[in-house]
Design an enzyme around this catalytic site. Structure first.
Site, PDB file in Angstrom:
ATOM      1  N   LYS A   1       0.817  -1.223   0.000  1.00 45.41           N
ATOM      2  CA  LYS A   1       0.000   0.000   0.000  1.00 45.41           C
ATOM      3  C   LYS A   1       0.856   1.281   0.000  1.00 45.41           C
ATOM      4  O   LYS A   1       2.070   1.230   0.231  1.00 45.41           O
ATOM      5  CB  LYS A   1      -0.930  -0.041   1.224  1.00 45.41           C
ATOM      6  CG  LYS A   1      -1.968  -1.168   1.169  1.00 45.41           C
ATOM      7  CD  LYS A   1      -2.938  -1.069   2.347  1.00 45.41           C
ATOM      8  CE  LYS A   1      -3.987  -2.173   2.291  1.00 45.41           C
ATOM      9  NZ  LYS A   1      -4.984  -2.017   3.388  1.00 45.41           N
TER      10      LYS A   1
ATOM     11  N   TYR B   1     -12.580  -2.036  -3.692  1.00 45.98           N
ATOM     12  CA  TYR B   1     -13.087  -2.089  -2.314  1.00 45.98           C
ATOM     13  C   TYR B   1     -14.620  -1.975  -2.264  1.00 45.98           C
ATOM     14  O   TYR B   1     -15.169  -1.595  -1.223  1.00 45.98           O
ATOM     15  CB  TYR B   1     -12.444  -0.996  -1.470  1.00 45.98           C
ATOM     16  CG  TYR B   1     -11.059  -1.356  -0.951  1.00 45.98           C
ATOM     17  CD1 TYR B   1     -10.880  -2.462  -0.125  1.00 45.98           C
ATOM     18  CD2 TYR B   1      -9.939  -0.594  -1.262  1.00 45.98           C
ATOM     19  CE1 TYR B   1      -9.633  -2.803   0.363  1.00 45.98           C
ATOM     20  CE2 TYR B   1      -8.676  -0.931  -0.773  1.00 45.98           C
ATOM     21  CZ  TYR B   1      -8.539  -2.032   0.037  1.00 45.98           C
ATOM     22  OH  TYR B   1      -7.294  -2.369   0.539  1.00 45.98           O
TER      23      TYR B   1
ATOM     24  N   ASN C   1      -2.028   0.296   6.688  1.00 45.18           N
ATOM     25  CA  ASN C   1      -1.524  -0.941   7.279  1.00 45.18           C
ATOM     26  C   ASN C   1      -0.690  -1.782   6.313  1.00 45.18           C
ATOM     27  O   ASN C   1      -0.665  -3.003   6.391  1.00 45.18           O
ATOM     28  CB  ASN C   1      -2.659  -1.729   7.933  1.00 45.18           C
ATOM     29  CG  ASN C   1      -3.732  -2.134   6.940  1.00 45.18           C
ATOM     30  OD1 ASN C   1      -3.609  -1.854   5.747  1.00 45.18           O
ATOM     31  ND2 ASN C   1      -4.770  -2.797   7.416  1.00 45.18           N
TER      32      ASN C   1
ATOM     33  N   HIS D   1      -2.343  -5.375   1.595  1.00 44.03           N
ATOM     34  CA  HIS D   1      -3.634  -6.049   1.410  1.00 44.03           C
ATOM     35  C   HIS D   1      -3.352  -7.495   1.043  1.00 44.03           C
ATOM     36  O   HIS D   1      -2.375  -7.776   0.342  1.00 44.03           O
ATOM     37  CB  HIS D   1      -4.428  -5.404   0.258  1.00 44.03           C
ATOM     38  CG  HIS D   1      -5.564  -6.273  -0.199  1.00 44.03           C
ATOM     39  ND1 HIS D   1      -6.795  -6.261   0.422  1.00 44.03           N
ATOM     40  CD2 HIS D   1      -5.646  -7.228  -1.167  1.00 44.03           C
ATOM     41  CE1 HIS D   1      -7.582  -7.150  -0.154  1.00 44.03           C
ATOM     42  NE2 HIS D   1      -6.909  -7.758  -1.124  1.00 44.03           N
TER      43      HIS D   1
ATOM     44  N   GLU E   1      -9.707 -10.850  -7.503  1.00 44.28           N
ATOM     45  CA  GLU E   1      -8.798  -9.716  -7.337  1.00 44.28           C
ATOM     46  C   GLU E   1      -7.620  -9.797  -8.306  1.00 44.28           C
ATOM     47  O   GLU E   1      -7.175  -8.773  -8.847  1.00 44.28           O
ATOM     48  CB  GLU E   1      -8.318  -9.657  -5.883  1.00 44.28           C
ATOM     49  CG  GLU E   1      -9.449  -9.292  -4.924  1.00 44.28           C
ATOM     50  CD  GLU E   1      -9.069  -9.347  -3.447  1.00 44.28           C
ATOM     51  OE1 GLU E   1      -9.942  -9.062  -2.617  1.00 44.28           O
ATOM     52  OE2 GLU E   1      -7.906  -9.674  -3.127  1.00 44.28           O
TER      53      GLU E   1
END
Ligand code: GDP
Length: 140
Positions: A11, A51, A114, A117, A128
């Site tokens: 990320k 998302y 964080n 993913h 995905e």
């Protein structure tokens, strides 16, 4: 146990801090093989689509803004029971709850920023992966 695939994103909080290599090393040390990888800047439409399951959650807007705030590295990982193995090395969503030695415990800045993913099921992994990669971009 069969060799399977999962989908990973490094990320923007991690690319900003130049942690692509450090995160990838932890994935590889966990027994996962990077069989496809590209650094991209997600569009708002891509982030909202990716998302979409979180659309109704109160943090959806912030999450989309965060995911397009800098480049990300999207990856296909292969290994024995890859989804579970990747979830283990990622650690809990909130880094305060993550086990020692996990990627999120080591690097995450917050529950939102964080660092990684990872798909949560084989079915979602396939969806995905197809969202970001053509089959001929996955080299094995
Ligand atoms: P994951 O599977 O561990 O990534 O967790 P989820 O699927 O529940 O959430 C998706 C992503 O949304 C997380 O990785 C975080 O980046 C973000 N997120 C989850 N919970 C929160 C929250 O309470 N606040 C904010 N701002 N972001 C969150």
């Amino acid at each position: 146990m069969a060799t399977t695939r999962t989908f990973s994103i490094i990320k923007p909080d991690a690319t900003r801090r130049n942690l692509t290599g450090a995160v990838t090393k932890m994935l590889e040390d966990a027994g996962l093989r990077v069989v496809a990888s590209k650094r991209i800047r997600m569009t708002r439409e891509q982030a909202e689509g990716f998302y979409a399951v979180h659309r109704e959650r109160p943090f959806f807007g912030e999450l989309v803004d965060f995911m397009i705030s800098g480049p990300v590295v999207v990856q296909v990982l292969e290994g024995e029971d890859a989804v579970r193995r990747n979830r283990e090395v990622m650690g809990a969503t909130n880094p305060n709850d993550a086990d020692e030695g996990t990627i999120r415990k080591t690097f995450a800045e917050s529950i939102e920023a964080n660092t990684v993913h990872g798909s949560d099921s084989d079915e979602n992994a396939a969806t995905e992966i197809a969202f970001f990669f053509k089959e001929d971009e996955i080299t094995g």
